[in-house]
Design a protein around this motif. Structure first.
Motif, mmCIF file in Angstrom:
data_model
loop_
_atom_site.group_PDB
_atom_site.id
_atom_site.type_symbol
_atom_site.label_atom_id
_atom_site.label_comp_id
_atom_site.label_asym_id
_atom_site.label_seq_id
_atom_site.Cartn_x
_atom_site.Cartn_y
_atom_site.Cartn_z
ATOM 1 N N LEU A 198 6.402 8.834 1.427
ATOM 2 C CA LEU A 198 6.618 7.420 1.125
ATOM 3 C C LEU A 198 6.240 6.587 2.334
ATOM 4 O O LEU A 198 6.688 6.863 3.445
ATOM 5 N N ARG A 255 2.761 3.724 -11.577
ATOM 6 C CA ARG A 255 2.238 5.046 -11.209
ATOM 7 C C ARG A 255 3.379 6.034 -10.950
ATOM 8 O O ARG A 255 3.342 7.168 -11.422
ATOM 9 N N ILE A 256 4.373 5.613 -10.183
ATOM 10 C CA ILE A 256 5.469 6.515 -9.833
ATOM 11 C C ILE A 256 6.231 6.937 -11.083
ATOM 12 O O ILE A 256 6.486 8.132 -11.288
ATOM 13 N N ASP A 287 2.795 1.300 -5.852
ATOM 14 C CA ASP A 287 2.772 2.344 -6.873
ATOM 15 C C ASP A 287 4.005 2.278 -7.771
ATOM 16 O O ASP A 287 3.946 2.679 -8.936
ATOM 17 N N GLU A 316 4.179 9.529 -13.005
ATOM 18 C CA GLU A 316 4.135 10.844 -12.376
ATOM 19 C C GLU A 316 5.479 11.562 -12.495
ATOM 20 O O GLU A 316 5.528 12.775 -12.691
ATOM 21 N N VAL A 345 13.057 4.825 -5.381
ATOM 22 C CA VAL A 345 12.452 6.049 -5.926
ATOM 23 C C VAL A 345 13.535 7.090 -6.215
ATOM 24 O O VAL A 345 13.537 7.714 -7.288
ATOM 25 N N ARG A 348 5.982 14.200 -2.107
ATOM 26 C CA ARG A 348 5.543 12.828 -1.915
ATOM 27 C C ARG A 348 5.954 12.289 -0.550
ATOM 28 O O ARG A 348 7.090 12.413 -0.125
ATOM 29 N N TRP A 406 2.964 7.768 -1.818
ATOM 30 C CA TRP A 406 3.360 6.634 -2.646
ATOM 31 C C TRP A 406 3.673 5.454 -1.750
ATOM 32 O O TRP A 406 4.286 5.607 -0.689
#
Length: 125
Positions: free
Chosen positions: A66, A103-104, A98, A107, A15, A64, A94
């Motif tokens: 995780l 999705r991540i 995701d 976003e 991420v 977020r 998340w």
């Protein structure tokens, strides 16, 4: 003592790498393992439970947490999510799925550009 890796470490690295690729700014406060083998993050004030990542772009800010595929938020993490949501902030959890689903990325992409601003009505138009 050799520090053990947490289940979220690889996911978090992916991420953070994606955020860097998208030129987003991030803050993460690293936990440390105590001699007793417990993970802690030294914080002051009401900081216990603060979300794992604060991500800032021209179009907004995301908070977020995780978690691993089976992980759940602590009571302190749920409290911070409530406080931030009440303050109008974008807060979510998340999980690795995701990242796989897109999705991540979606976003993060949403905050990469300045937020659309409504222009005031032009009199006589």
């Amino acid at each position: 003592m050799t520090a053990r890796r947490r289940p979220e470490d690889d996911f978090q690295r992916k991420v953070l790498d994606l955020c860097k690729l998208l030129h987003l700014h991030t803050a993460h406060f690293r936990p440390a393992m105590t001699a007793a083998g417990r993970w802690i993050t030294p914080v002051g004030g009401d900081g216990k439970g603060w979300p794992d990542l604060t991500i800032v772009g021209p179009g907004g800010i995301l908070f977020r947490e995780l978690k691993s595929a089976t992980g759940a938020r602590s009571p302190q993490q749920r409290q911070w999510a409530e406080w931030l949501t009440e303050a109008g902030q974008d807060v979510a959890v998340w999980k690795p799925r995701d990242l796989d689903s897109g999705r991540i990325a979606a976003e993060l992409d949403a905050i990469r550009r300045p937020a659309a601003r409504l222009l005031p009505a032009v009199p006589g138009a």
